[in-house]
Design an enzyme around this catalytic site. Structure first.
Site, short mmCIF file in Angstrom:
data_model
loop_
_atom_site.label_atom_id
_atom_site.label_comp_id
_atom_site.label_asym_id
_atom_site.label_seq_id
_atom_site.Cartn_x
_atom_site.Cartn_y
_atom_site.Cartn_z
N GLU A 42 0.87 -1.17 0.00
CA GLU A 42 0.00 0.00 0.00
C GLU A 42 0.92 1.23 0.00
OE1 GLU A 42 -2.83 0.28 3.21
OE2 GLU A 42 -3.62 2.16 2.40
N ARG A 269 5.32 -13.17 9.52
CA ARG A 269 5.90 -11.83 9.37
C ARG A 269 7.26 -11.78 10.03
NH1 ARG A 269 2.08 -7.87 8.79
NH2 ARG A 269 3.38 -6.14 9.41
N LYS A 279 4.22 0.50 9.69
CA LYS A 279 4.35 1.78 8.97
C LYS A 279 3.73 2.92 9.76
CE LYS A 279 2.96 0.05 4.96
NZ LYS A 279 2.46 -0.07 3.59
P1 ATP Z 1 2.58 -2.49 8.15
O1 ATP Z 1 1.80 -3.44 9.01
O2 ATP Z 1 4.00 -2.35 8.51
O3 ATP Z 1 1.92 -1.19 7.96
P2 ATP Z 1 1.44 -3.61 5.86
O4 ATP Z 1 1.29 -5.08 5.93
O5 ATP Z 1 0.26 -2.78 6.06
O6 ATP Z 1 2.65 -3.19 6.76
P3 ATP Z 1 1.61 -3.47 3.04
O7 ATP Z 1 2.09 -2.36 2.22
O8 ATP Z 1 0.17 -3.78 3.02
O9 ATP Z 1 2.10 -3.19 4.50
O10 ATP Z 1 2.45 -4.77 2.77
C1 ATP Z 1 2.82 -5.28 1.52
C2 ATP Z 1 3.23 -6.71 1.68
O11 ATP Z 1 4.31 -6.81 2.59
C3 ATP Z 1 2.12 -7.57 2.23
O12 ATP Z 1 2.04 -8.75 1.47
C4 ATP Z 1 2.52 -7.85 3.64
O13 ATP Z 1 2.07 -9.11 4.04
C5 ATP Z 1 4.06 -7.79 3.55
N1 ATP Z 1 4.63 -7.42 4.85
C6 ATP Z 1 4.37 -6.30 5.56
N2 ATP Z 1 5.02 -6.32 6.74
C7 ATP Z 1 5.73 -7.48 6.77
C8 ATP Z 1 6.62 -8.08 7.71
N3 ATP Z 1 6.91 -7.51 8.87
N4 ATP Z 1 7.16 -9.28 7.39
C9 ATP Z 1 6.89 -9.87 6.22
N5 ATP Z 1 6.07 -9.36 5.29
C10 ATP Z 1 5.49 -8.17 5.55
MG MG Z 2 -1.49 -3.45 4.73
#
Ligand code: ATP
Ligand code: MG
Length: 565
Positions: A42, A269, A279
């Site tokens: 995102e 994760r 984020k």
């Molecule tokens: P955050 O929780 O840090 O805001 P998010 O999951 O909302 O992160 P996205 O931009 O939606 O962030 O994530 C893009 C991809 O990265 C998704 O497939 C998510 O599962 C993966 N991802 C995000 N954080 C992690 C993590 N800590 N470890 C592994 N994969 C991750």
């Molecule tokens: Mg997300």
């Protein structure tokens, strides 16, 4: 597509569970033998090292098995999203060394998603609810208590359709109504209890501007986008496991009889000690001014690590070491630091830098004499060659490499004791000079001319070796010593404290007036070095000819090795 010979030729390491699934699917000819993945960030923030784990999986598995991976921006919430983030994300993925096949946006599918939503309304699978978000939440029930039906649940399809169109035409305020899927308010999976699939948002979208007033929720956009693009393996993190039945439910309604279906797989994760990964939290650190922006070298963002001096290879090797499982856990950040050291040790040029200089005068060395000493660039790499470093009567050494009254096991400079000056002579300390307050301002020593490498006394054993630069042939620099941003091992778990109270006050120590070898003044931004006996450093992007700035990437001391070997 990789042939079976090619697959067999790949070096053997044990496959992770997702690779096993992909191999099996390919062998069985599923999805017509296609492999297609996507990385779906995102664009509401910068990528962090957790994302690197997902990137290595999504892009890595496609690369390994001859498939393709697309970059898809999951841009369904215009309030938080921005092109600034879109561009940063592209740059970071490329820096990590991956190539996408195409770039897509969830917003590319707003038309199709809207049409699908209208179809669901007409088929009795969705309705417009005029309750507030709070009312809807109150009726949700709990995993063991069924939820309550909304009073709008059974309104005629035509009425919902009319309202949905007017929602999108901008007739209603945000929050006034939502579109909900009509599934099962008693389902044991809470995500099936008539989830909201569209909400009103009146904020310009970074790509579609003001075209839309309604935006799909994640669960109504992600699986469908996968389907429209032809994704075969939609790989994400474990928290989406409970969303998978809903993912499949919408695909079932969307797909035609004969076509393929995308499938979702989840892995754990990445969580790191001494690190906050979400984020939202990282944005708060930036907004509260607790760090100097998204690329502050203490941030766990890809751009932060880049500025800090981490290499893409070290991040990838770290991700490889931790692997992919089905269980959440927390990884010791010392392992990441270990991977960085391991890589920099192979590639970083060795140099001399004195961070807290005190003058050392070699009293028996001629005043007008200088010598060029050979200094090996990298003992780990025989092809790296050497550079010369000027030796003279007046040198700088580290203030704490001298002690007037030293304890027994102090092997550096103290009156009467011999020490080797790295790549140069053995010197014997003879004393020091103090100012009126008693501060040491100069240290004295005598050198033994027969102790250079190749000379009769060169092999004489002395217990300590210290680094130095010549006063004349060194330049001044600012050195920023970075350390872990948080004091607590698990900062996200701490309750009742403000973010600023969790920050390690020692996470940035700035040293002015350091002295470094002259050749370092022409190093490029980002270039990496090992400062002998101290650590790995790189040139910061704020560095100029007039004011050189180096960042400490990581110190030499390896806690990971100490604990685990
Ligand atoms: P955050 O929780 O840090 O805001 P998010 O999951 O909302 O992160 P996205 O931009 O939606 O962030 O994530 C893009 C991809 O990265 C998704 O497939 C998510 O599962 C993966 N991802 C995000 N954080 C992690 C993590 N800590 N470890 C592994 N994969 C991750
Ligand atoms: Mg997300």
């Amino acid at each position: 597509m990789a042939t079976s010979e090619e697959l067999q030729a790949t070096p053997k390491r044990s496959l992770n569970f997702i690779e096993q699934i992909v191999e099996k699917d390919l062998k069985e000819g599923k999805n017509d033998g296609r492999l297609q993945t996507r990385f779906p960030p995102e664009p509401n923030g910068y990528l962090h090292i957790g994302h690197a784990k997902a990137i290595c999986m999504d892009f890595g598995i496609a690369e390994r098995y001859g498939g393709i991976c697309n970059l898809r921006f999951d841009d369904t919430n215009p309030v938080k999203e921005d092109v600034e983030y879109v561009e940063a994300i592209r740059e970071d993925i490329e820096w990590l060394g991956f190539k996408w096949n195409e770039i897509y946006y969830a917003s590319d599918y707003f038309d199709e998603l809207y049409t699908f939503a209208e179809r669901l309304i007409l088929e009795g699978h969705a309705y417009v609810d005029e309750q507030t978000a709070e009312q809807i939440a109150q009726q949700k029930g709990t995993p063991t208590v069924p939820g309550m039906h909304s009073p709008y649940r059974d309104r005629p399809a035509q009425e919902s359709l009319d309202l949905f169109r007017r929602m999108n035409a901008g007739e209603f305020d945000e929050g006034a109504m939502t579109l909900r899927a009509k599934i099962d308010m008693a389902s044991s999976n809470m995500h099936f209890r008539d989830p909201i699939i569209y909400r009103i948002i009146k904020h310009p979208h970074h790509r579609t501007g003001r075209t839309w007033s309604v935006y799909p929720m994640y669960d109504f956009a992600h699986g469908q986008s996968d389907y429209f693009e032809g994704v075969t393996h939609s790989i994400c993190t474990l928290e989406f496991e409970v969303h998978r039945p809903l993912y499949d439910y919408f695909i079932d309604l969307l797909k035609d009889e004969r076509s393929y279906r995308p499938r979702q797989f989840e892995f754990n994760r990445l969580n790191l000690t001494y690190t906050m990964m979400s984020k939202r939290k990282l944005l708060q650190l930036v907004k509260d001014g607790l760090v100097q922006g998204w690329d502050d070298p203490r941030m766990p963002t890809i751009c932060g690590y880049r500025r800090r001096g981490y290499t893409p290879e070290s991040i990838r090797s770290f991700i490889d070491k931790i692997g992919y499982t089905k269980y959440d856990g927390i990884i010791d950040v010392a392992l990441l630091e270990h991977a960085v050291r391991e890589d920099l040790n192979q590639h970083a040029t060795r140099a001399s830098a004195v961070l807290d200089p005190i003058k050392l005068v070699i009293t028996n060395y001629p005043e007008d004499k200088v010598e060029q000493m050979e200094f090996v660039n990298n003992p780990e790499d025989p092809t790296s060659g050497s550079h010369s470093i000027t030796f003279a009567r007046e040198l700088f050494v580290e203030r704490d490499d001298f002690m007037e009254d030293a304890p027994k096991k102090y092997y550096r400079m103290t009156p009467g004791q011999e020490v080797r000056l790295k790549s140069a002579y053995i010197v014997k300390c003879t004393g020091c000079k103090k100012d009126e307050q008693g501060n040491i301002v100069e240290v004295y020593a005598e050198y033994d001319p027969n102790t250079l490498s190749g000379m009769p006394e060169s092999n004489r054993k002395v217990k300590g070796t210290i680094h130095w630069v010549s006063c004349h042939d060194s330049v001044e620099a600012e050195v920023r010593l970075y350390d872990r941003l948080f004091t607590d091992e698990n900062p996200s778990e701490i309750q009742g404290k403000e973010l600023h109270e969790l920050i390690n006050p020692e996470s940035l120590v700035v040293r002015q007036h350091c002295r470094i070898e002259r050749f370092l003044a022409s190093a490029q931004v980002g270039e990496r070095f090992q400062f002998q006996r101290i650590g790995y450093f790189c040139v910061d992007r704020e560095s100029t000819r007039e004011r050189l700035v180096f960042n400490r990437t990581v110190s030499l001391k390896d806690n990971w090795k100490k604990i685990n070997q």
